[in-house]
Design an enzyme around this catalytic site. Sequence first.
Site, PDB file in Angstrom:
ATOM      1  N   THR A 189       0.866  -1.183   0.000  1.00 50.32           N
ATOM      2  CA  THR A 189       0.000   0.000   0.000  1.00 50.32           C
ATOM      3  C   THR A 189       0.899   1.228   0.000  1.00 50.32           C
ATOM      4  O   THR A 189       2.078   1.145   0.352  1.00 50.32           O
ATOM      5  CB  THR A 189      -0.866   0.033   1.269  1.00 50.32           C
ATOM      6  OG1 THR A 189       0.014   0.073   2.402  1.00 50.32           O
ATOM      7  CG2 THR A 189      -1.747  -1.203   1.373  1.00 50.32           C
ATOM      8  N   GLU A 334      -5.647  -3.842  -1.345  1.00 52.67           N
ATOM      9  CA  GLU A 334      -6.042  -5.026  -0.585  1.00 52.67           C
ATOM     10  C   GLU A 334      -7.147  -5.822  -1.270  1.00 52.67           C
ATOM     11  O   GLU A 334      -7.505  -6.902  -0.819  1.00 52.67           O
ATOM     12  CB  GLU A 334      -6.529  -4.603   0.814  1.00 52.67           C
ATOM     13  CG  GLU A 334      -5.424  -4.068   1.722  1.00 52.67           C
ATOM     14  CD  GLU A 334      -5.226  -2.565   1.601  1.00 52.67           C
ATOM     15  OE1 GLU A 334      -5.525  -2.007   0.520  1.00 52.67           O
ATOM     16  OE2 GLU A 334      -4.770  -1.943   2.575  1.00 52.67           O
ATOM     17  N   LYS A 442     -15.983  16.952   9.978  1.00 50.56           N
ATOM     18  CA  LYS A 442     -17.074  16.924  10.958  1.00 50.56           C
ATOM     19  C   LYS A 442     -17.306  18.340  11.470  1.00 50.56           C
ATOM     20  O   LYS A 442     -16.496  18.866  12.216  1.00 50.56           O
ATOM     21  CB  LYS A 442     -16.743  15.960  12.095  1.00 50.56           C
ATOM     22  CG  LYS A 442     -17.941  15.130  12.414  1.00 50.56           C
ATOM     23  CD  LYS A 442     -17.615  13.913  13.202  1.00 50.56           C
ATOM     24  CE  LYS A 442     -18.917  13.154  13.446  1.00 50.56           C
ATOM     25  NZ  LYS A 442     -18.822  12.167  14.454  1.00 50.56           N
ATOM     26  N   TRP A 447     -21.531  15.331   9.389  1.00 45.80           N
ATOM     27  CA  TRP A 447     -20.525  14.959   8.400  1.00 45.80           C
ATOM     28  C   TRP A 447     -20.729  15.726   7.099  1.00 45.80           C
ATOM     29  O   TRP A 447     -21.864  15.852   6.619  1.00 45.80           O
ATOM     30  CB  TRP A 447     -20.615  13.458   8.083  1.00 45.80           C
ATOM     31  CG  TRP A 447     -20.040  12.616   9.168  1.00 45.80           C
ATOM     32  CD1 TRP A 447     -19.746  13.009  10.443  1.00 45.80           C
ATOM     33  CD2 TRP A 447     -19.685  11.235   9.081  1.00 45.80           C
ATOM     34  NE1 TRP A 447     -19.243  11.956  11.159  1.00 45.80           N
ATOM     35  CE2 TRP A 447     -19.190  10.854  10.347  1.00 45.80           C
ATOM     36  CE3 TRP A 447     -19.729  10.291   8.064  1.00 45.80           C
ATOM     37  CZ2 TRP A 447     -18.750   9.568  10.623  1.00 45.80           C
ATOM     38  CZ3 TRP A 447     -19.291   9.010   8.333  1.00 45.80           C
ATOM     39  CH2 TRP A 447     -18.802   8.652   9.595  1.00 45.80           C
TER      40      TRP A 447
END
Length: 548
Positions: A189, A334, A442, A447
């Site tokens: 990654t 992944e 936030k 959100w």
Amino acid sequence: MFGLMQERPLLIASIIQHAARHHGSTDVVSRLLDGSTHRTTYRQLEARARRLARALQRLGVRMEDRVATLAWNSFRHLELYYGISGMGAVCHTVNPRLSADDVAYILDHAQDRFLFADTSFTALIEAAAAKLSGHLRGVVLLCHAAEMPSLALPAGIEVLCYETLMDAADEDFAWPSFDERTAASLCYTSGTTGRPKGALYSHRSVLLHTMAQNSAAVFGLRPGDRMLPVVPMFHVNGWGSPYAAPAMGAAMIMPGRHLDGASLASLMNAERVVFSAGVPTVWLGLLQHLRSSGERLHTVRRLVIGGSACPPALIEAFDKEYGITVEHAWGMTETSPLGTFNTPVEVPGEDATAALRRKAKQGHAIFGIDMRIADDMGHELPWDGTTSGNLQVRGHWVCSAYFGDAPDSANDAEGWFTCGDVATITSDGNMEITDRSKDVIKSGGEWISSILLENIAVAQPDVAEAAVVAAAHPKWDERPVLLVVPRQGKTIDTAALLGAYRGKVPNYWVPDAVVVLDELPHTATGKISKLTLRKQFRNHLVATGAAG
Ligand code: AMP
């Protein structure tokens, strides 16, 4: 009672064997580092991959050894994909856009025995090699003897020439058969938080991913198609294209390191490319080039866009101005990478705005992947298109543990892998990423989706690229700040830009500040580096008095 069908292990070499035997004269075209064009066929490529397997044996490479690559998309990189994995070793693709420190960490962690590299990366290799702790035996430069650059490496690491090794090897290698669960390739990654982690793909997972990728709902490649993978082969198996195209007998057109709009357009036209795949930044570059030069793409019909959220403006521009269908995909290192795909469909009675809104989502789970959204306690959340939660997936090509970690340590008890993305899912299963969980803004406990705000900004005519990050705010905790890059020769009217949000999002979503920049930082995989921007603009509102 078991069925009575033949059971053959799912092995990567079978893909190139199939391509050589059944589509032997299909093209593999590479634009090389010097800008010249190299042509070969699957038949020749498979023979050279066998020759490479012999060369690897002569170097002492054995089953399960890790062999690294540091290379752009080209026929030699494709030979490495098949030669290394096909003989039972592990093809470890390293991202050359990472720092020398990260490259050294990855090579050490994987315990690579050899590194096969393009000649353009000598400075990076020298810097990384100085930090290695002793597993690497040699660096093989992907060129002819006459093209060998100078490369100074610590004692104990040999410098070798790829074509010299190939000349000395035979083609008499026979692809071996072994357990399909054997490790085939390894990709780390990009490590935006902490050190990079290795996703270790198996022959079985790659083969199953390839078959799903080639279903009609996904890439659906066919013989006669000519595909240009813009996505580099060092990024999650080139999104599977180096397997998917030969499996179907589709031609591969490899752009090397020439990924700017003008180079891509000229290669696409010269090689009659019909299908391509890459990250939004690349397609924004191509679109800018087409608009400013007036050049057309004569044969391209479909572009797969993924890796970051695809702005609806990009989908609309390619469709309306160039007659090219954009198909939005989501995935990660992944997940091999394909997890979801937004397959073009006609919905009777749907108006243009709703259609664009639907197409801009990341799409449906492809067969072989299950997906859900969950709260922080791991409880599944409703699929109503508005409730957002942590995206989780499980399936045949989803990582169960990172390389070197304990078995199954990447999943929860039910096998769910938490992606680090925040998403909504509609009642009919169309998933939309609203944020990376680390990027969520936030404000006053509510959100705000940075992706939605970015999409509105890049839909404005003078904006080339945009990012929205959270800045600290004394009252609301966090507020969005919009960072924009103007299109070439344009200036941005910030008041008009903020006006564009009116009526499209709740008022409290509208960014508190707009900052115009010459460019945005990008990660090693071509995504906008939110991490860098978050750090840089964390105190922007307080420092400029805008939070007052
Ligand atoms: P990587 O492992 O480098 O491929 O990064 C995977 C991450 O990229 C995902 O977890 C998402 O955050 C992001 N990503 C990939 N595809 C998309 C997409 N189509 N829309 C939004 N984010 C995406």
